[in-house]
Design a protein around this motif. Structure first.
Motif, PDB file in Angstrom:
ATOM      1  N   LEU A  27       0.835  -1.209   0.000  1.00 13.36           N
ATOM      2  CA  LEU A  27       0.000   0.000   0.000  1.00 13.36           C
ATOM      3  C   LEU A  27       0.864   1.252   0.000  1.00 13.36           C
ATOM      4  O   LEU A  27       0.357   2.359   0.104  1.00 13.36           O
ATOM      5  N   TRP A  28       2.144   1.077  -0.121  1.00 14.40           N
ATOM      6  CA  TRP A  28       3.109   2.162   0.052  1.00 14.40           C
ATOM      7  C   TRP A  28       2.915   3.281  -0.945  1.00 14.40           C
ATOM      8  O   TRP A  28       3.083   4.446  -0.609  1.00 14.40           O
ATOM      9  N   PHE A  30       0.127   4.240  -2.388  1.00 16.81           N
ATOM     10  CA  PHE A  30      -1.174   4.902  -2.292  1.00 16.81           C
ATOM     11  C   PHE A  30      -1.236   5.955  -1.193  1.00 16.81           C
ATOM     12  O   PHE A  30      -1.902   6.968  -1.341  1.00 16.81           O
ATOM     13  N   ASP A  31      -0.571   5.706  -0.090  1.00 19.51           N
ATOM     14  CA  ASP A  31      -0.610   6.619   1.058  1.00 19.51           C
ATOM     15  C   ASP A  31       0.700   6.531   1.827  1.00 19.51           C
ATOM     16  O   ASP A  31       0.739   5.999   2.933  1.00 19.51           O
ATOM     17  N   ALA A  33       2.575   8.580   3.561  1.00 19.24           N
ATOM     18  CA  ALA A  33       2.633   9.163   4.910  1.00 19.24           C
ATOM     19  C   ALA A  33       1.816   8.327   5.891  1.00 19.24           C
ATOM     20  O   ALA A  33       2.254   8.075   7.017  1.00 19.24           O
ATOM     21  N   GLY A  34       0.641   7.899   5.471  1.00 22.48           N
ATOM     22  CA  GLY A  34      -0.210   7.081   6.337  1.00 22.48           C
ATOM     23  C   GLY A  34       0.417   5.739   6.653  1.00 22.48           C
ATOM     24  O   GLY A  34       0.321   5.242   7.783  1.00 22.48           O
ATOM     25  N   GLN A  35       1.077   5.163   5.673  1.00 27.46           N
ATOM     26  CA  GLN A  35       1.720   3.872   5.897  1.00 27.46           C
ATOM     27  C   GLN A  35       2.939   4.014   6.801  1.00 27.46           C
ATOM     28  O   GLN A  35       3.246   3.126   7.585  1.00 27.46           O
ATOM     29  N   TRP A  38       1.559   3.948  10.169  1.00 24.08           N
ATOM     30  CA  TRP A  38       1.190   2.575  10.506  1.00 24.08           C
ATOM     31  C   TRP A  38       2.433   1.785  10.918  1.00 24.08           C
ATOM     32  O   TRP A  38       2.409   1.040  11.903  1.00 24.08           O
TER      33      TRP A  38
END
Length: 66
Positions: A27-28, A30-31, A33-35, A38
């Motif tokens: 998923l790196w 796609f998002d 900063a979010g990952q 996480w």
């Protein structure tokens, strides 16, 4: 592990390379900063788990299933 601050492994975070190399959960791209957030939360949980086991004189192992 508790001697290794998050910033040390975080310095190696490369979402473009991880996406290119198909690092699970991939998923790196796609998002990024979010990952990263996480990953930080997961790292902190892992440090707490390993530290707790060590303080109790217990071992720890992990199994992966895909």
């Amino acid at each position: 592990m508790r001697e290794t601050p998050w910033e040390r492994p975080a310095a190696h975070y490369d979402p473009e390379r991880m996406a290119r190399d198909d690092v699970c959960p991939n998923l790196w791209a796609f998002d990024p900063a979010g990952q990263r957030e996480w990953l930080q939360a997961a790292y902190e949980e892992l440090v707490a788990f390993v530290t707790g086991a060590a303080e109790r004189g217990q071992g720890a192992f992990m199994g992966f299933a895909y």
